[in-house]
Design an enzyme around this catalytic site. Sequence first.
Site, PDB file in Angstrom:
ATOM      1  N   HIS A  61       0.173   7.324 -14.808  1.00 32.87           N
ATOM      2  CA  HIS A  61      -1.065   7.555 -14.059  1.00 32.87           C
ATOM      3  C   HIS A  61      -2.191   6.625 -14.510  1.00 32.87           C
ATOM      4  O   HIS A  61      -3.343   7.031 -14.658  1.00 32.87           O
ATOM      5  CB  HIS A  61      -1.479   9.035 -14.118  1.00 32.87           C
ATOM      6  CG  HIS A  61      -0.632   9.880 -13.229  1.00 32.87           C
ATOM      7  ND1 HIS A  61       0.619  10.321 -13.597  1.00 32.87           N
ATOM      8  CD2 HIS A  61      -0.843  10.334 -11.978  1.00 32.87           C
ATOM      9  CE1 HIS A  61       1.142  11.022 -12.612  1.00 32.87           C
ATOM     10  NE2 HIS A  61       0.281  11.043 -11.610  1.00 32.87           N
TER      11      HIS A  61
ATOM     12  N   CYS B 299       1.228  -6.393  -1.525  1.00 32.28           N
ATOM     13  CA  CYS B 299       1.212  -6.177  -2.980  1.00 32.28           C
ATOM     14  C   CYS B 299      -0.050  -6.719  -3.647  1.00 32.28           C
ATOM     15  O   CYS B 299      -0.284  -6.471  -4.826  1.00 32.28           O
ATOM     16  CB  CYS B 299       2.452  -6.783  -3.626  1.00 32.28           C
ATOM     17  SG  CYS B 299       3.968  -5.924  -3.151  1.00 32.28           S
TER      18      CYS B 299
ATOM     19  N   GLU C  38      10.833  -0.246  -9.188  1.00 26.77           N
ATOM     20  CA  GLU C  38       9.622   0.211  -8.500  1.00 26.77           C
ATOM     21  C   GLU C  38       9.982   1.153  -7.365  1.00 26.77           C
ATOM     22  O   GLU C  38       9.183   1.994  -6.973  1.00 26.77           O
ATOM     23  CB  GLU C  38       8.852  -0.977  -7.914  1.00 26.77           C
ATOM     24  CG  GLU C  38       8.220  -1.878  -8.927  1.00 26.77           C
ATOM     25  CD  GLU C  38       7.394  -2.978  -8.262  1.00 26.77           C
ATOM     26  OE1 GLU C  38       7.405  -3.098  -7.009  1.00 26.77           O
ATOM     27  OE2 GLU C  38       6.736  -3.718  -9.002  1.00 26.77           O
TER      28      GLU C  38
END
Length: 131
Positions: free
Chosen positions: A75, A31, A118
Amino acid sequence: MTALTGRYRIGKHFSFDAAHQLAGLPEGHKCARLHGHTYTAEFVVTSQELAGPGFVTDFGDLAPVKAFLDEHLDHRVLNEVLPVEPTSENLARYLAEWFMEHIEPGISGCLEKVRISETPSSWAEFEVNRP
């Protein structure tokens, strides 16, 4: 017959795609590298009474949430657009604060929580504490 008391609750979820990386993690942690998710943001709104014609709030009144997510987070690299470290926990609080400032004054009902996923199997949420 005894009258029931309680609270009504509705929820609406929205999705968006974004990337992030998390600082302060051990070297080699996946991560810490730039990566992306298809996020789901769920907003839960509650009320003890229903507004006409029998809503906590009209689901259509939540459309500005989708517009905000599309314009500001979809995005994008969250590190570049959020004022906090882009963990799911911080994102949930950020969106709760935005909702309470921009949406809640114009609807019946109050925000109870925001849940961020997520992945389909992991989530974090921020629950609003009210006096």
